[in-house]
Design a protein around this motif. Structure first.
Motif, PDB file in Angstrom:
ATOM      1  N   ALA A  41       0.830  -1.213   0.000  1.00  0.00           N
ATOM      2  CA  ALA A  41       0.000   0.000   0.000  1.00  0.00           C
ATOM      3  C   ALA A  41       0.862   1.259   0.000  1.00  0.00           C
ATOM      4  O   ALA A  41       0.557   2.234  -0.692  1.00  0.00           O
ATOM      5  CB  ALA A  41      -0.933  -0.018   1.209  1.00  0.00           C
ATOM      6  N   ALA A  42       1.949   1.242   0.779  1.00  0.00           N
ATOM      7  CA  ALA A  42       2.820   2.421   0.845  1.00  0.00           C
ATOM      8  C   ALA A  42       3.495   2.665  -0.505  1.00  0.00           C
ATOM      9  O   ALA A  42       3.571   3.811  -0.959  1.00  0.00           O
ATOM     10  CB  ALA A  42       3.864   2.241   1.940  1.00  0.00           C
ATOM     11  N   LEU A  43       3.974   1.607  -1.147  1.00  0.00           N
ATOM     12  CA  LEU A  43       4.620   1.779  -2.449  1.00  0.00           C
ATOM     13  C   LEU A  43       3.637   2.298  -3.494  1.00  0.00           C
ATOM     14  O   LEU A  43       3.993   3.136  -4.323  1.00  0.00           O
ATOM     15  CB  LEU A  43       5.265   0.466  -2.902  1.00  0.00           C
ATOM     16  N   ASP A  44       2.398   1.823  -3.444  1.00  0.00           N
ATOM     17  CA  ASP A  44       1.375   2.341  -4.367  1.00  0.00           C
ATOM     18  C   ASP A  44       1.137   3.830  -4.130  1.00  0.00           C
ATOM     19  O   ASP A  44       1.059   4.623  -5.062  1.00  0.00           O
ATOM     20  CB  ASP A  44       0.052   1.582  -4.196  1.00  0.00           C
ATOM     21  N   LYS A  45       1.024   4.209  -2.854  1.00  0.00           N
ATOM     22  CA  LYS A  45       0.761   5.612  -2.528  1.00  0.00           C
ATOM     23  C   LYS A  45       1.963   6.486  -2.878  1.00  0.00           C
ATOM     24  O   LYS A  45       1.808   7.583  -3.412  1.00  0.00           O
ATOM     25  CB  LYS A  45       0.398   5.743  -1.045  1.00  0.00           C
ATOM     26  N   LEU A  46       3.165   6.000  -2.604  1.00  0.00           N
ATOM     27  CA  LEU A  46       4.370   6.757  -2.942  1.00  0.00           C
ATOM     28  C   LEU A  46       4.514   6.922  -4.454  1.00  0.00           C
ATOM     29  O   LEU A  46       4.970   7.965  -4.924  1.00  0.00           O
ATOM     30  CB  LEU A  46       5.602   6.085  -2.340  1.00  0.00           C
ATOM     31  N   GLU A  47       4.105   5.916  -5.204  1.00  0.00           N
ATOM     32  CA  GLU A  47       4.130   6.032  -6.668  1.00  0.00           C
ATOM     33  C   GLU A  47       3.167   7.119  -7.135  1.00  0.00           C
ATOM     34  O   GLU A  47       3.461   7.872  -8.063  1.00  0.00           O
ATOM     35  CB  GLU A  47       3.766   4.699  -7.318  1.00  0.00           C
ATOM     36  N   CYS A  63       9.639   8.287   4.334  1.00  0.00           N
ATOM     37  CA  CYS A  63       9.658   6.925   4.879  1.00  0.00           C
ATOM     38  C   CYS A  63      10.525   6.864   6.135  1.00  0.00           C
ATOM     39  O   CYS A  63      10.139   6.245   7.133  1.00  0.00           O
ATOM     40  CB  CYS A  63      10.180   5.943   3.839  1.00  0.00           C
ATOM     41  N   TYR A  64      11.692   7.502   6.096  1.00  0.00           N
ATOM     42  CA  TYR A  64      12.555   7.515   7.277  1.00  0.00           C
ATOM     43  C   TYR A  64      11.908   8.307   8.420  1.00  0.00           C
ATOM     44  O   TYR A  64      12.077   7.963   9.598  1.00  0.00           O
ATOM     45  CB  TYR A  64      13.939   8.066   6.936  1.00  0.00           C
ATOM     46  N   ARG A  65      11.165   9.316   8.086  1.00  0.00           N
ATOM     47  CA  ARG A  65      10.434  10.072   9.118  1.00  0.00           C
ATOM     48  C   ARG A  65       9.366   9.185   9.764  1.00  0.00           C
ATOM     49  O   ARG A  65       9.183   9.203  10.983  1.00  0.00           O
ATOM     50  CB  ARG A  65       9.806  11.306   8.483  1.00  0.00           C
ATOM     51  N   MET A  66       8.704   8.379   8.922  1.00  0.00           N
ATOM     52  CA  MET A  66       7.710   7.445   9.452  1.00  0.00           C
ATOM     53  C   MET A  66       8.369   6.413  10.365  1.00  0.00           C
ATOM     54  O   MET A  66       7.819   6.056  11.407  1.00  0.00           O
ATOM     55  CB  MET A  66       6.971   6.737   8.311  1.00  0.00           C
ATOM     56  N   TYR A  67       9.559   5.951   9.983  1.00  0.00           N
ATOM     57  CA  TYR A  67      10.290   5.004  10.838  1.00  0.00           C
ATOM     58  C   TYR A  67      10.615   5.651  12.181  1.00  0.00           C
ATOM     59  O   TYR A  67      10.454   5.027  13.231  1.00  0.00           O
ATOM     60  CB  TYR A  67      11.561   4.531  10.132  1.00  0.00           C
ATOM     61  N   ALA A  68      11.048   6.899  12.159  1.00  0.00           N
ATOM     62  CA  ALA A  68      11.388   7.605  13.403  1.00  0.00           C
ATOM     63  C   ALA A  68      10.164   7.768  14.302  1.00  0.00           C
ATOM     64  O   ALA A  68      10.271   7.666  15.520  1.00  0.00           O
ATOM     65  CB  ALA A  68      11.997   8.966  13.087  1.00  0.00           C
ATOM     66  N   VAL A  69       9.015   8.006  13.694  1.00  0.00           N
ATOM     67  CA  VAL A  69       7.790   8.230  14.467  1.00  0.00           C
ATOM     68  C   VAL A  69       7.197   6.920  14.984  1.00  0.00           C
ATOM     69  O   VAL A  69       6.799   6.815  16.139  1.00  0.00           O
ATOM     70  CB  VAL A  69       6.744   8.981  13.600  1.00  0.00           C
ATOM     71  N   SER A  70       7.157   5.906  14.112  1.00  0.00           N
ATOM     72  CA  SER A  70       6.455   4.670  14.468  1.00  0.00           C
ATOM     73  C   SER A  70       7.372   3.555  14.959  1.00  0.00           C
ATOM     74  O   SER A  70       6.892   2.573  15.510  1.00  0.00           O
ATOM     75  CB  SER A  70       5.670   4.158  13.261  1.00  0.00           C
ATOM     76  N   ASN A  71       8.685   3.684  14.698  1.00  0.00           N
ATOM     77  CA  ASN A  71       9.667   2.652  15.043  1.00  0.00           C
ATOM     78  C   ASN A  71       9.362   1.325  14.347  1.00  0.00           C
ATOM     79  O   ASN A  71       9.724   0.260  14.844  1.00  0.00           O
ATOM     80  CB  ASN A  71       9.772   2.470  16.560  1.00  0.00           C
ATOM     81  N   ASN A  72       8.669   1.383  13.219  1.00  0.00           N
ATOM     82  CA  ASN A  72       8.336   0.192  12.444  1.00  0.00           C
ATOM     83  C   ASN A  72       9.417   0.007  11.377  1.00  0.00           C
ATOM     84  O   ASN A  72       9.531   0.821  10.456  1.00  0.00           O
ATOM     85  CB  ASN A  72       6.962   0.373  11.795  1.00  0.00           C
ATOM     86  N   PRO A  73      10.207  -1.070  11.451  1.00  0.00           N
ATOM     87  CA  PRO A  73      11.317  -1.260  10.506  1.00  0.00           C
ATOM     88  C   PRO A  73      10.875  -1.440   9.058  1.00  0.00           C
ATOM     89  O   PRO A  73      11.700  -1.329   8.147  1.00  0.00           O
ATOM     90  CB  PRO A  73      12.041  -2.504  11.034  1.00  0.00           C
ATOM     91  N   GLU A  74       9.613  -1.701   8.826  1.00  0.00           N
ATOM     92  CA  GLU A  74       9.113  -1.835   7.446  1.00  0.00           C
ATOM     93  C   GLU A  74       9.375  -0.555   6.654  1.00  0.00           C
ATOM     94  O   GLU A  74       9.607  -0.596   5.449  1.00  0.00           O
ATOM     95  CB  GLU A  74       7.613  -2.149   7.436  1.00  0.00           C
ATOM     96  N   TRP A  75       9.345   0.592   7.325  1.00  0.00           N
ATOM     97  CA  TRP A  75       9.552   1.865   6.629  1.00  0.00           C
ATOM     98  C   TRP A  75      10.959   1.987   6.068  1.00  0.00           C
ATOM     99  O   TRP A  75      11.164   2.567   5.008  1.00  0.00           O
ATOM    100  CB  TRP A  75       9.211   3.048   7.540  1.00  0.00           C
ATOM    101  N   ARG A  76      11.950   1.416   6.772  1.00  0.00           N
ATOM    102  CA  ARG A  76      13.317   1.409   6.229  1.00  0.00           C
ATOM    103  C   ARG A  76      13.374   0.574   4.967  1.00  0.00           C
ATOM    104  O   ARG A  76      14.010   0.950   3.985  1.00  0.00           O
ATOM    105  CB  ARG A  76      14.310   0.864   7.254  1.00  0.00           C
ATOM    106  N   ASP A  77      12.699  -0.579   4.995  1.00  0.00           N
ATOM    107  CA  ASP A  77      12.664  -1.448   3.818  1.00  0.00           C
ATOM    108  C   ASP A  77      11.974  -0.757   2.650  1.00  0.00           C
ATOM    109  O   ASP A  77      12.411  -0.869   1.504  1.00  0.00           O
ATOM    110  CB  ASP A  77      11.941  -2.761   4.131  1.00  0.00           C
ATOM    111  N   ILE A  78      10.900  -0.061   2.932  1.00  0.00           N
ATOM    112  CA  ILE A  78      10.162   0.651   1.888  1.00  0.00           C
ATOM    113  C   ILE A  78      11.058   1.730   1.274  1.00  0.00           C
ATOM    114  O   ILE A  78      11.108   1.885   0.048  1.00  0.00           O
ATOM    115  CB  ILE A  78       8.849   1.244   2.440  1.00  0.00           C
ATOM    116  N   ALA A  79      11.778   2.477   2.112  1.00  0.00           N
ATOM    117  CA  ALA A  79      12.690   3.512   1.602  1.00  0.00           C
ATOM    118  C   ALA A  79      13.746   2.894   0.705  1.00  0.00           C
ATOM    119  O   ALA A  79      14.083   3.460  -0.349  1.00  0.00           O
ATOM    120  CB  ALA A  79      13.338   4.250   2.766  1.00  0.00           C
ATOM    121  N   ARG A  80      14.259   1.739   1.093  1.00  0.00           N
ATOM    122  CA  ARG A  80      15.270   1.063   0.256  1.00  0.00           C
ATOM    123  C   ARG A  80      14.681   0.579  -1.055  1.00  0.00           C
ATOM    124  O   ARG A  80      15.355   0.602  -2.085  1.00  0.00           O
ATOM    125  CB  ARG A  80      15.883  -0.102   1.029  1.00  0.00           C
TER     126      ARG A  80
END
Length: 84
Positions: A41-47, A63-80
């Protein structure tokens, strides 16, 4: 419902553009039931935002800001994944 967002080159202040983007990503995370759904869903929205002219660096930083806020490592993967 179809949400319409402003193009990156619009006259909206930069802070408002990044705020809308992060707000949308927070909503995506809240609605996702697992990590795989979040990625998809995030990749679709980012596209969608990329098609509106948002630079890749802005999308990745959100995405890195979302990781900082939520501490969810999925956001790092999405950024990559945005690099591919």
């Amino acid at each position: 419902d179809v949400w319409r967002y402003h193009r990156y080159d619009s006259y909206i202040p930069q802070l408002q553009k990044s705020g809308v983007l992060v707000g949308v990503l927070k909503k995506v995370e809240m609605m996702a039931s697992d990590g795989e759904q979040l990625k998809r869903a995030a990749l679709d929205k980012l596209e969608e935002f990329e098609n509106l002219g948002y630079p890749l660096r802005v999308l990745r930083m959100s995405c890195y800001r979302m990781y900082a806020v939520s501490n969810n490592p999925e956001w790092r993967d999405i950024a990559r994944l945005l690099l591919n």
